[in-house]
Design a protein around this motif. Structure first.
Motif, PDB file in Angstrom:
ATOM      1  N   ALA A 285     -44.764   7.942  -5.484  1.00 16.37           N
ATOM      2  CA  ALA A 285     -46.224   7.771  -5.876  1.00 16.37           C
ATOM      3  C   ALA A 285     -46.425   6.268  -6.158  1.00 16.37           C
ATOM      4  O   ALA A 285     -47.508   5.915  -6.142  1.00 16.37           O
ATOM      5  N   GLN A 286     -45.342   5.481  -6.630  1.00 20.83           N
ATOM      6  CA  GLN A 286     -45.769   4.173  -6.829  1.00 20.83           C
ATOM      7  C   GLN A 286     -44.801   3.162  -6.223  1.00 20.83           C
ATOM      8  O   GLN A 286     -43.432   3.546  -6.326  1.00 20.83           O
ATOM      9  N   LEU A 287     -45.099   1.874  -5.813  1.00 19.28           N
ATOM     10  CA  LEU A 287     -44.387   1.025  -5.178  1.00 19.28           C
ATOM     11  C   LEU A 287     -44.573  -0.313  -5.812  1.00 19.28           C
ATOM     12  O   LEU A 287     -45.847  -0.654  -5.650  1.00 19.28           O
ATOM     13  N   TRP A 288     -43.540  -1.143  -6.263  1.00 20.94           N
ATOM     14  CA  TRP A 288     -43.777  -2.267  -6.776  1.00 20.94           C
ATOM     15  C   TRP A 288     -42.765  -3.222  -6.228  1.00 20.94           C
ATOM     16  O   TRP A 288     -41.757  -2.770  -6.005  1.00 20.94           O
ATOM     17  N   VAL A 289     -43.261  -4.289  -5.801  1.00 25.35           N
ATOM     18  CA  VAL A 289     -42.490  -5.245  -4.984  1.00 25.35           C
ATOM     19  C   VAL A 289     -42.477  -6.740  -5.611  1.00 25.35           C
ATOM     20  O   VAL A 289     -43.369  -7.185  -5.768  1.00 25.35           O
ATOM     21  N   ALA A 290     -41.358  -7.243  -6.030  1.00 26.17           N
ATOM     22  CA  ALA A 290     -41.333  -8.448  -6.404  1.00 26.17           C
ATOM     23  C   ALA A 290     -41.383  -9.525  -5.369  1.00 26.17           C
ATOM     24  O   ALA A 290     -40.510  -9.362  -4.484  1.00 26.17           O
ATOM     25  N   CYS A 291     -42.159 -10.447  -5.266  1.00 27.87           N
ATOM     26  CA  CYS A 291     -42.316 -11.373  -4.255  1.00 27.87           C
ATOM     27  C   CYS A 291     -41.732 -12.777  -4.532  1.00 27.87           C
ATOM     28  O   CYS A 291     -42.380 -13.440  -5.141  1.00 27.87           O
ATOM     29  N   ARG A 292     -40.760 -13.085  -4.061  1.00 22.79           N
ATOM     30  CA  ARG A 292     -40.029 -14.424  -4.262  1.00 22.79           C
ATOM     31  C   ARG A 292     -40.948 -15.531  -3.458  1.00 22.79           C
ATOM     32  O   ARG A 292     -41.521 -15.143  -2.510  1.00 22.79           O
TER      33      ARG A 292
ATOM     34  N   VAL B 278     -41.015   6.262  -8.529  1.00 18.26           N
ATOM     35  CA  VAL B 278     -41.426   4.976  -8.598  1.00 18.26           C
ATOM     36  C   VAL B 278     -40.270   4.263  -7.895  1.00 18.26           C
ATOM     37  O   VAL B 278     -38.808   4.397  -8.270  1.00 18.26           O
ATOM     38  N   VAL B 279     -40.514   3.077  -6.982  1.00 21.98           N
ATOM     39  CA  VAL B 279     -39.670   2.169  -6.304  1.00 21.98           C
ATOM     40  C   VAL B 279     -39.910   0.829  -6.848  1.00 21.98           C
ATOM     41  O   VAL B 279     -40.924   0.681  -6.432  1.00 21.98           O
ATOM     42  N   CYS B 280     -38.993   0.020  -7.049  1.00 22.64           N
ATOM     43  CA  CYS B 280     -39.206  -1.320  -7.418  1.00 22.64           C
ATOM     44  C   CYS B 280     -38.451  -1.848  -6.469  1.00 22.64           C
ATOM     45  O   CYS B 280     -37.195  -1.974  -6.476  1.00 22.64           O
ATOM     46  N   LEU B 281     -39.043  -2.642  -5.554  1.00 21.44           N
ATOM     47  CA  LEU B 281     -38.252  -3.562  -4.373  1.00 21.44           C
ATOM     48  C   LEU B 281     -37.733  -4.726  -4.918  1.00 21.44           C
ATOM     49  O   LEU B 281     -38.864  -5.664  -5.323  1.00 21.44           O
ATOM     50  N   ILE B 282     -36.545  -5.171  -5.194  1.00 17.97           N
ATOM     51  CA  ILE B 282     -36.099  -6.470  -5.754  1.00 17.97           C
ATOM     52  C   ILE B 282     -35.310  -7.066  -4.563  1.00 17.97           C
ATOM     53  O   ILE B 282     -34.793  -6.597  -3.947  1.00 17.97           O
TER      54      ILE B 282
END
Length: 538
Positions: free
Chosen positions: A509-516, A482-486
């Motif tokens: 398997a899982q990508l989470w992106v925080a969008c400012r 799991v990758v969280c792009l911050i």
């Protein structure tokens, strides 16, 4: 009357049970529920018991035993079925119903509490739809329904009413009606409605197996290319280049010395921990002066696009006998936008190198990323990651945030969600687009004190279940479930897509992106630009 299941199974061959099933459904009673074929995991005389029907009513818990066809009693023993194919000797249907009733009461009591303490009365009814049994001392008339009284099912409702009155007189401690909530609790204990979705941890495990199988298939390339002394393998992120490079190093070390190098210090540290053979030397490119004056029988360069300049090639030239023109070497190259410093890729240097070796690729089998991640990366960058051979995964998650503090709260909420899915923090990597820990939103997280810096743990035997934080450049060549792009700001997407490409393709398997603010708009614009380049928009 409602019956569960609502349709009788094709495996039910008993015509008598099918008749009772339909007769129960026809009874105009919207408060009662009948259950067909209830199994008992334990029975005092059988390995597994079974009750034909259990009817949960406001006034009673009624157990129905159905015996179709021929019923034969001889010398106190009971037999069922036609002559020559009869089953037995067995218990009488009344003993079966009574035994099943008490076993069920014990089993369900462990789940909802003792039925008697709840004031729930119970009893049984034996039905022989095809024959009439003679009255004996073994049963009372109210406990039995023969073919005449059953009347093809038309007499079932009356038979149930009569049995209910009889059993209530036997259960004087009963407190009726039984509450609707308790009846629902009993129903849920036997036949609950549920929709169980495999949690993310189990899906990660299945993906791991698929990735491992796919990556092992890449061994075929090593067998095919063994005879060629100078090789260039090309492919997008996730196609197994580093895996193949490491395996090639192991195989080549059996025949002489091997130098394995790459631009990334963290990747070199990781591979040095894996390639422990004395014949293999692993060094990042900026430390090759440590082996100046030495030559190696085999040179392997991973992530070679980061070193595609004449200056870098001159350094490598001196490390193999005969130089690049005559020496033995393997270069692994990704020609997509995976170059963090665009000035480091010289197309003339690339043409010079490829003229001296055999180019294989691009490799099309993606062994790292799910279909969703491959499609998402392509939609923003136009990069070819190959075919996501491991199959489907979770959609990429985009979360709108206002600032660093809001981003930290959203990150905590997402990690909490993953924890509920049994995902270990060790399988989660926080990738910072800015690459600065001091200003990262991760420092505002509730878990900040338990976040490990990737540069501190790479190349070690990690045992602690903690989140990992890394810059995008330090995590190049690595991967995480799991990758969280911050810490992603619009400036990071202006004029270059290489960092976005690298960050997104690290996720298995899982990508989470925080969008400012501004990020979603820019991502949409990138998608439009890709479609225009590919001729899908004008």
């Amino acid at each position: 009357m409602r019956i569960v299941p609502s349709e009788i199974s094709d495996s039910t061959r008993s015509r008598a049970e099918r008749s009772v099933f339909e007769a129960l459904k026809a009874i105009p009673d919207d408060r009662s529920v009948a259950l067909h074929t209830v199994h008992l995991p334990r029975h005092h005389r059988k390995r597994v018991g079974e009750i034909d029907f259990i009817v949960i009513m406001p006034d009673i818990l009624l157990f129905i035993e159905v015996k179709g066809g021929r019923v034969h009693q001889h010398d106190g023993k009971w037999y069922y079925g036609p002559p020559g194919r009869e089953e037995g000797p067995k218990e009488s249907p009344f003993a079966q119903a009574n035994g099943g009733m008490h076993e069920f009461e014990r089993e369900i009591g462990a789940l909802v509490g003792d039925l008697r303490s709840h004031g729930v009365p119970s009893g049984y009814l034996v039905i022989t739809p095809d024959v009439d049994l003679r009255r004996t001392t073994e049963f009372e008339p109210q406990q039995y329904l023969g073919t005449a009284a059953y009347d093809g099912g038309r007499g079932l409702a009356q038979g149930i009413e009569r049995a209910t009155r009889f059993w209530l007189s036997q259960n004087r401690w009963a407190r009726t009606p039984v509450s609707a909530s308790l009846r629902k609790k009993m129903l849920d204990a036997v036949r609950p409605d549920f929709d169980l979705v495999p949690n993310l941890r189990s899906r990660l495990t299945h993906l791991d197996v698929a990735f491992e199988r796919l990556t092992n298939e890449q061994f075929d390339r090593l067998d095919e290319l063994e005879s060629n002394p100078r090789l260039i393998w090309t492919g997008g992120a996730g196609t197994g280049k580093t895996f193949l490079a490491a395996e090639a190093a192991r195989r080549k070390s059996a025949h002489g010395s091997v130098l394995f190098t790459c631009a990334s210090t963290t990747l070199a540290t990781h591979l040095d921990h894996i390639l422990v053979d004395d014949a293999i030397t692993v060094l990042p490119f900026d430390r090759l002066d440590e082996v100046r004056g030495r030559t190696f029988g085999q040179l392997i360069v991973d992530e070679a696009q980061d070193l595609m300049t004449f200056e870098s090639l001159d350094t490598l030239e001196s490390l193999v006998p005969g130089g690049l023109a005559e020496g033995r070497w393997i270069f692994m190259l990704d020609q997509n936008n995976q170059v963090l410093a665009p000035s480091s890729f010289d197309s003339d240097a690339w043409e010079y190198l490829r003229a001296m070796g055999s180019v294989y690729g691009p490799m099309k089998r993606n062994c790292r990323n799910t279909v969703q991640i491959v499609k998402q990366v392509h939609s923003y960058t136009g990069a070819d990651l190959g075919v996501a051979s491991a199959g489907e995964g979770e959609p990429v998650r985009f979360t709108e945030v206002h600032d660093a503090r809001d981003e930290a709260a959203a990150l905590d909420a997402y990690v909490n969600e993953l924890a509920r899915e049994d995902v270990s923090p060790r399988d989660i990597t926080l990738l910072s687009a800015s690459g600065h820990w001091e200003t990262s939103s991760a420092r505002l997280s509730q878990r900040a004190s338990k976040i490990e810096r990737f540069t501190d743990v790479v190349g070690t035997d990690r045992t602690r279940h903690r989140l990992t934080w890394s810059s995008v450049s330090d995590f190049k060549g690595h991967e995480s479930h799991v990758v969280c792009l911050i810490d992603l700001e619009p400036d990071h997407l202006t004029g270059r897509l290489d960092a976005l490409y690298v960050a997104c393709t690290r996720a298995r398997a899982q990508l989470w992106v925080a969008c400012r603010p501004g990020i979603r708009r820019m991502l949409a614009d990138l998608g439009v630009a890709v479609l225009m380049r590919e001729g899908q928009l004008k």
